[in-house]
Design an enzyme around this catalytic site. Structure first.
Site, PDB file in Angstrom:
ATOM      1  CD  GLU A  39      -0.985   1.093   3.458  1.00  0.00           C
ATOM      2  OE1 GLU A  39      -2.107   1.516   3.147  1.00  0.00           O
ATOM      3  OE2 GLU A  39      -0.383   1.455   4.471  1.00  0.00           O
ATOM      4  CG  ASN A  40       2.768   2.759   2.728  1.00  0.00           C
ATOM      5  OD1 ASN A  40       2.704   1.951   3.651  1.00  0.00           O
ATOM      6  ND2 ASN A  40       2.018   3.837   2.684  1.00  0.00           N
ATOM      7  CG  HIS A  68      -1.502   5.220   2.790  1.00  0.00           C
ATOM      8  ND1 HIS A  68      -1.736   6.573   2.844  1.00  0.00           N
ATOM      9  CD2 HIS A  68      -0.822   4.908   3.925  1.00  0.00           C
ATOM     10  CE1 HIS A  68      -1.218   7.070   3.956  1.00  0.00           C
ATOM     11  NE2 HIS A  68      -0.664   6.072   4.634  1.00  0.00           N
ATOM     12  CG  HIS A 155      -2.990  -2.074   6.823  1.00  0.00           C
ATOM     13  ND1 HIS A 155      -1.741  -2.363   6.305  1.00  0.00           N
ATOM     14  CD2 HIS A 155      -3.084  -0.724   6.840  1.00  0.00           C
ATOM     15  CE1 HIS A 155      -1.116  -1.237   6.009  1.00  0.00           C
ATOM     16  NE2 HIS A 155      -1.915  -0.225   6.324  1.00  0.00           N
TER      17      HIS A 155
END
Length: 273
Positions: A39-40, A68, A155
């Site tokens: 996600e990053n 994100h 998460h």
């Protein structure tokens, strides 16, 4: 079955680290299936098609997301075309989020792996109940019946919420692993009913940083409460952090779990098989 999960990939350093180390890990650990939280991956915020392709090319079978997920707007359409990209399953129904929060994937030798991704609710944006979402997916593809292995990516910010999910799934999942905080925890274990667990897999990033970001901007905000710009991923050599799990082919439950840290500042010996 031999499974591995790798924590949040932060920017180019994390992607390069996976490209350098994941092919060798797949070979040396004889991995059947690999999940990476990505996600990053795109500049530290979200994911794009090109960054996802880099991680798939390095050896990932499935990518999970998190809070994100939609920072890069192209992810909203890419996820519809890429079934190997999994977003959190507990977005509110009215959001009508694209893509899927869980799916069953088939390994090269025909075994089935259920991957579930959910967001925690403590110190995070409001979401639907992650426990209900996981329960729904476990009931739809139970371990040992539909799925030969089950991996749950929780998460979340709070360690207590991650631990709660581990015990909630104990005996019904092969691995429950936390992501989001980018720091590996030292609690890899097999829970009483056979589920492998680690509170946070850690980040795949440069650890000469603040959770994968260049130190200057976080320190400025901590010390002055003023923003000097956006966070930028640190660009030094990455440490690739994750979890290795071996399961019983009959039950799908864990027989072994070990942390993985390769390269960069936190490197340790990889598990021996």
């Amino acid at each position: 079955m031999r499974l591995a999960f790798f924590g949040d990939v932060v920017g180019k350093s994390g992607r390069d680290g996976l490209s350098d180390h994941l092919p060798g890990l797949r070979r040396d650990l004889k991995l059947d299936f690999v999940v990476v939280n990505a996600e990053n991956a795109a500049g530290g915020f979200g994911i794009t098609e090109n960054t996802a392709r880099e991680i798939f090319a390095a050896g990932a079978d499935v990518l999970t997301l998190g809070n994100h997920s939609w920072d890069q707007r192209e992810a909203l359409t890419y996820i519809v075309r890429e079934p190997r990209l999994i977003r959190p399953a507990n977005y509110p129904r009215l959001m009508d989020a694209p893509g899927r929060g869980a799916d069953v994937f088939v390994t090269a030798d025909g075994r089935r792996v259920l991957v579930i991704n959910v967001l925690g609710r403590i110190h995070m944006d409001p979401m639907d109940d992650p426990f209900s979402a996981v329960e729904r997916e476990l009931e739809a593809a139970p371990l040992g019946v539909v799925a030969d292995a089950v991996i749950v990516d929780m998460h979340a910010e709070a360690t207590s919420e991650k631990m709660g999910m581990g015990h909630f799934c104990d005996g019904r999942a092969s691995l429950v692993v936390g992501t989001h905080t980018h720091v590996p925890t030292a609690d890899a274990q097999i829970l009483p009913h056979g589920t492998a667990y680690q509170t946070d897999a850690g980040g795949c990033c440069d650890y000469d940083s603040v959770i994968g970001n260049d130190k200057e901007e976080p320190l400025r905000r901590f010390t002055t409460r003023l923003s000097g710009g956006r966070y930028v991923p640190a660009s030094g050599p990455a440490t690739i952090c994750g979890v290795f799990v071996e399961t019983d082919d009959r039950t799908g439950l864990a027989t072994r779990v070990e942390a993985i840290r390769v390269g960069g500042r936190l490197s340790q010996a990889i598990p021996q098989i």
